[in-house]
Design an enzyme around this catalytic site. Sequence first.
Site, mmCIF file in Angstrom:
data_model
loop_
_atom_site.group_PDB
_atom_site.id
_atom_site.type_symbol
_atom_site.label_atom_id
_atom_site.label_comp_id
_atom_site.label_asym_id
_atom_site.label_seq_id
_atom_site.Cartn_x
_atom_site.Cartn_y
_atom_site.Cartn_z
ATOM 1 N N GLY A 5 4.545 -5.475 10.462
ATOM 2 C CA GLY A 5 5.303 -5.089 11.645
ATOM 3 C C GLY A 5 6.360 -6.085 12.060
ATOM 4 O O GLY A 5 6.942 -5.978 13.145
ATOM 5 N N ASP A 62 6.741 -12.939 1.121
ATOM 6 C CA ASP A 62 7.480 -12.200 0.091
ATOM 7 C C ASP A 62 8.776 -11.683 0.695
ATOM 8 O O ASP A 62 8.846 -11.453 1.915
ATOM 9 C CB ASP A 62 6.656 -10.987 -0.381
ATOM 10 N N CYS A 90 17.960 -25.886 -11.530
ATOM 11 C CA CYS A 90 17.648 -24.638 -12.246
ATOM 12 C C CYS A 90 18.569 -24.429 -13.443
ATOM 13 O O CYS A 90 19.614 -25.090 -13.586
ATOM 14 C CB CYS A 90 17.750 -23.450 -11.285
ATOM 15 N N CYS A 97 20.465 -28.739 -7.337
ATOM 16 C CA CYS A 97 19.491 -27.798 -7.909
ATOM 17 C C CYS A 97 19.280 -28.067 -9.390
ATOM 18 O O CYS A 97 20.236 -28.286 -10.138
ATOM 19 C CB CYS A 97 19.995 -26.371 -7.705
ATOM 20 N N SER A 148 0.812 -1.232 0.000
ATOM 21 C CA SER A 148 0.000 0.000 0.000
ATOM 22 C C SER A 148 0.838 1.271 0.000
ATOM 23 O O SER A 148 0.314 2.366 -0.179
ATOM 24 C CB SER A 148 -0.888 0.011 1.246
ATOM 25 N N GLY A 149 2.140 1.134 0.226
ATOM 26 C CA GLY A 149 2.982 2.317 0.150
ATOM 27 C C GLY A 149 3.397 2.868 1.501
ATOM 28 O O GLY A 149 4.433 3.524 1.612
ATOM 29 N N GLY A 150 2.627 2.582 2.548
ATOM 30 C CA GLY A 150 2.952 3.132 3.864
ATOM 31 C C GLY A 150 4.320 2.697 4.341
ATOM 32 O O GLY A 150 5.132 3.499 4.781
ATOM 33 N N PHE A 151 4.588 1.420 4.183
ATOM 34 C CA PHE A 151 5.868 0.874 4.666
ATOM 35 C C PHE A 151 7.036 1.541 3.964
ATOM 36 O O PHE A 151 8.043 1.906 4.581
ATOM 37 C CB PHE A 151 5.904 -0.628 4.400
ATOM 38 N N ASP A 198 -1.179 1.173 6.090
ATOM 39 C CA ASP A 198 -0.892 0.918 7.505
ATOM 40 C C ASP A 198 0.369 1.660 7.942
ATOM 41 O O ASP A 198 1.173 2.088 7.118
ATOM 42 C CB ASP A 198 -0.692 -0.583 7.723
ATOM 43 N N GLN A 240 -1.106 -5.198 12.904
ATOM 44 C CA GLN A 240 0.096 -4.623 13.482
ATOM 45 C C GLN A 240 0.116 -4.900 14.988
ATOM 46 O O GLN A 240 -0.648 -5.727 15.480
ATOM 47 C CB GLN A 240 0.146 -3.113 13.196
#
Length: 376
Positions: A220, A270, A310, A308, A97-100, A150, A193
């Site tokens: 948080g 994430d 990959c 692996c 949302s951008g707040g962080f 937030d 939070q």
Amino acid sequence: MSNHPVTYTLEKKDKRTGARLGKITTPHGTFETPMFMPVGTLATVKTIAPEELEEMGAGIILSNTYHLWLRPGEDLIAEAGGLHAFMNWDKGILTDSGGFQVFSLSDMRRIEEEGVHFKSHLDGSKLFLSPEKAINIQNKLGPDIMMSFDECPPFDESYDYVKKSVERTSRWAERGLEAHQNPDRQGLFGIVQGAGFEDLRKQSAKDLTSMDFAGYSIGGLSVGEPKEDMYRVLDFTTPLLPEHKPRYLMGVGTPDALIEGVMRGVDMFDCVLPTRIARNGTTMTSKGRVVIKNAIYARDFRPLDEKCGCYTCRNYTRAYLRHLLKSDETFGLRLTSYHNLYFLLDLMKKVRQAIREDNLLEFKEQFFEEYGYNKP
Ligand SMILES: CCCSCc1cc(N)cc2c(=O)[nH]c(N)nc12
Ligand SMILES: [Zn+2]
């Protein structure tokens, strides 16, 4: 409204831990959980093409409202047909949302009931972000999953400050729900939070679960606190969240924290870590971290990780990777980024299989031993 465009199906609960196997359905597909979501802050997962993300099994990727608002702007992306069209990615997209980012990137900020006043980290211009503005920007960007606006207070902030912050974040969440213009095609998550205070986490969860969000994020955390504190908070927070909605732990992406988070009932994760550390040559392998620029790899003609499958590990050697990274060759960044993302996506695939086979605890023990987590 209860018929959200983003829904969660609980498929199986682990008998011995809080882990759960499920599926999250979005307007751009259905994806298995627990899952790791690569971060593509500026509408690209750095150095990796969408086709490569698909071949490594990525389902939902992240982008960043704050950064895209500043550059190139939400209106331009809306004109392009939204983020999926703009970046040629047809699976899931989640935006923060951008707040962080305001709190972590910008100085000179002032938090008020209405929203946050701050300076752009790009050119110092004065900006203002409110819950309504954050939702409107995300409505225009067009992700499948959006986040409430937030405040993420420092983990060691005072109880009194965190209490007031949690109460304001709950009011912001309600305003965001009201402002949401596309509830039929974009799922909105509330963000719990409360730092490390159990009663404030309970208050935040009570406030947000009384509102009809499509899913719930645990914010948080992963803000520099000791991992034991993060696990302690998860122990009493995830049980407060609805069983039949997705649970997303924000900013978490080391192998141990992913497994510990899964065991505490988290479905989605994430982190910028895999691509960020890859760019300076730090890679995650089945035998622990390999810092490929180290001189010991100069004549090491083995794959980065012999376990692996990959593209990087099937086609190139440690010596070659070290040469590319030491020479600042862009191809080297691509190869290490590809491997690190593949490693975490493959780890989550193995975790899901372990939950299916009821041997998650045994899988964790073996993975921790081989990765070197048990070393003193
Ligand atoms: C693209 C980045 C997504 S996760 C960013 C993030 C990371 C961490 N660690 C915490 C928070 C948080 O509390 N709130 C919000 N909105 N975001 C957070
Ligand atoms: Zn690999």
